[in-house]
Write a protein that holds these residues in place. Structure first.
Motif, mmCIF file in Angstrom:
data_model
loop_
_atom_site.group_PDB
_atom_site.id
_atom_site.type_symbol
_atom_site.label_atom_id
_atom_site.label_comp_id
_atom_site.label_asym_id
_atom_site.label_seq_id
_atom_site.Cartn_x
_atom_site.Cartn_y
_atom_site.Cartn_z
ATOM 1 N N ARG A 1 -0.959 -40.127 34.778
ATOM 2 C CA ARG A 1 -0.909 -38.798 34.192
ATOM 3 C C ARG A 1 -0.886 -37.755 35.296
ATOM 4 O O ARG A 1 -0.092 -36.809 35.272
ATOM 5 N N ARG A 2 -1.736 -37.939 36.304
ATOM 6 C CA ARG A 2 -1.754 -36.997 37.438
ATOM 7 C C ARG A 2 -0.409 -37.007 38.153
ATOM 8 O O ARG A 2 0.107 -35.959 38.539
ATOM 9 N N PHE A 3 0.175 -38.194 38.346
ATOM 10 C CA PHE A 3 1.480 -38.306 38.996
ATOM 11 C C PHE A 3 2.520 -37.482 38.243
ATOM 12 O O PHE A 3 3.271 -36.697 38.839
ATOM 13 N N TRP A 4 2.572 -37.647 36.905
ATOM 14 C CA TRP A 4 3.574 -36.927 36.124
ATOM 15 C C TRP A 4 3.286 -35.437 36.079
ATOM 16 O O TRP A 4 4.209 -34.615 36.135
ATOM 17 N N ASP A 5 2.024 -35.063 35.987
ATOM 18 C CA ASP A 5 1.687 -33.631 36.016
ATOM 19 C C ASP A 5 2.152 -32.997 37.320
ATOM 20 O O ASP A 5 2.747 -31.918 37.320
ATOM 21 N N GLU A 6 1.871 -33.648 38.437
ATOM 22 C CA GLU A 6 2.277 -33.120 39.734
ATOM 23 C C GLU A 6 3.795 -33.070 39.853
ATOM 24 O O GLU A 6 4.351 -32.102 40.376
ATOM 25 N N SER A 7 4.468 -34.103 39.366
ATOM 26 C CA SER A 7 5.933 -34.123 39.419
ATOM 27 C C SER A 7 6.528 -32.992 38.587
ATOM 28 O O SER A 7 7.467 -32.307 39.017
ATOM 29 N N LEU A 8 5.991 -32.784 37.400
ATOM 30 C CA LEU A 8 6.494 -31.709 36.544
ATOM 31 C C LEU A 8 6.169 -30.329 37.127
ATOM 32 O O LEU A 8 6.972 -29.400 37.002
ATOM 33 N N ASP A 9 5.015 -30.202 37.769
ATOM 34 C CA ASP A 9 4.675 -28.937 38.435
ATOM 35 C C ASP A 9 5.665 -28.632 39.555
ATOM 36 O O ASP A 9 6.103 -27.484 39.714
ATOM 37 N N ARG A 10 6.027 -29.671 40.329
ATOM 38 C CA ARG A 10 7.002 -29.472 41.413
ATOM 39 C C ARG A 10 8.373 -29.098 40.847
ATOM 40 O O ARG A 10 9.065 -28.233 41.389
ATOM 41 N N GLU B 1 8.939 -27.558 37.989
ATOM 42 C CA GLU B 1 8.826 -26.187 37.499
ATOM 43 C C GLU B 1 8.932 -25.183 38.650
ATOM 44 O O GLU B 1 9.657 -24.192 38.557
ATOM 45 N N LEU B 2 8.251 -25.464 39.740
ATOM 46 C CA LEU B 2 8.311 -24.588 40.910
ATOM 47 C C LEU B 2 9.731 -24.520 41.468
ATOM 48 O O LEU B 2 10.237 -23.440 41.786
ATOM 49 N N TYR B 3 10.389 -25.659 41.555
ATOM 50 C CA TYR B 3 11.776 -25.707 42.038
ATOM 51 C C TYR B 3 12.681 -24.863 41.151
ATOM 52 O O TYR B 3 13.505 -24.074 41.640
ATOM 53 N N LEU B 4 12.534 -25.006 39.846
ATOM 54 C CA LEU B 4 13.403 -24.276 38.925
ATOM 55 C C LEU B 4 13.135 -22.757 38.987
ATOM 56 O O LEU B 4 14.063 -21.974 38.835
ATOM 57 N N LYS B 5 11.898 -22.373 39.228
ATOM 58 C CA LYS B 5 11.579 -20.942 39.355
ATOM 59 C C LYS B 5 12.147 -20.350 40.637
ATOM 60 O O LYS B 5 12.560 -19.190 40.675
ATOM 61 N N GLU B 6 12.140 -21.154 41.713
ATOM 62 C CA GLU B 6 12.615 -20.657 43.011
ATOM 63 C C GLU B 6 14.127 -20.747 43.167
ATOM 64 O O GLU B 6 14.701 -20.114 44.046
ATOM 65 N N ARG B 7 14.747 -21.522 42.347
ATOM 66 C CA ARG B 7 16.190 -21.732 42.423
ATOM 67 C C ARG B 7 16.925 -20.464 42.022
ATOM 68 O O ARG B 7 16.572 -19.815 41.039
ATOM 69 N N PRO B 8 17.948 -20.113 42.778
ATOM 70 C CA PRO B 8 18.721 -18.900 42.415
ATOM 71 C C PRO B 8 19.406 -19.089 41.054
ATOM 72 O O PRO B 8 19.831 -20.181 40.704
ATOM 73 N N ALA B 9 19.464 -18.011 40.309
ATOM 74 C CA ALA B 9 20.124 -18.055 39.003
ATOM 75 C C ALA B 9 21.620 -18.317 39.196
ATOM 76 O O ALA B 9 22.220 -17.811 40.128
ATOM 77 N N PRO B 10 22.223 -19.076 38.295
ATOM 78 C CA PRO B 10 23.663 -19.367 38.442
ATOM 79 C C PRO B 10 24.547 -18.188 38.174
ATOM 80 O O PRO B 10 24.298 -17.219 37.632
#
Length: 108
Positions: free
Chosen positions: A88-97, A99-108
């Protein structure tokens, strides 16, 4: 937790009848007859389910005169939860990463 014990726990939990028995026992001890009541299966079939649960360490069976009360044993469930918690911790951390990637990614 030993792998064989974990295997026995998950094998026991794989059956819906055994999960229903554990759900009933989570409310308090019950006799074999009380546990068999909601199921349309034979007494020997219930006994086999109880034996699997007992061998996995999920329940204990006592003896009080003619009554054989069954009780849930939380230790095996706690060990299985601990094993699952790692993932569960593994998946939570993966999903958090992600989410962070998608927020930092430039809009298309």
């Amino acid at each position: 937790m030993k792998a064989s014990r974990l295997d026995a726990t998950f094998s026991a939990l794989a059956d819906p009848t055994r999960r229903a028995i554990l759900a009933r026992l989570s409310r308090g001890e019950a006799s074999v007859k009380e546990l068999a009541k909601p199921f349309d299966i034979s007494g020997p079939a219930i006994s086999k389910h109880l034996k699997v649960l007992e061998q996995a360490g999920l329940i204990t069976r006592g003896r009080e005169a003619q009554r054989r009360p069954c009780r849930i044993e939380a230790r095996a469930l706690k060990d299985a939860y601990g094993w699952l918690e790692h993932y569960r911790r593994f998946w939570d951390e993966s999903l958090d990463r992600l989410e962070l990637y998608l927020k930092e990614r430039p809009a298309p």
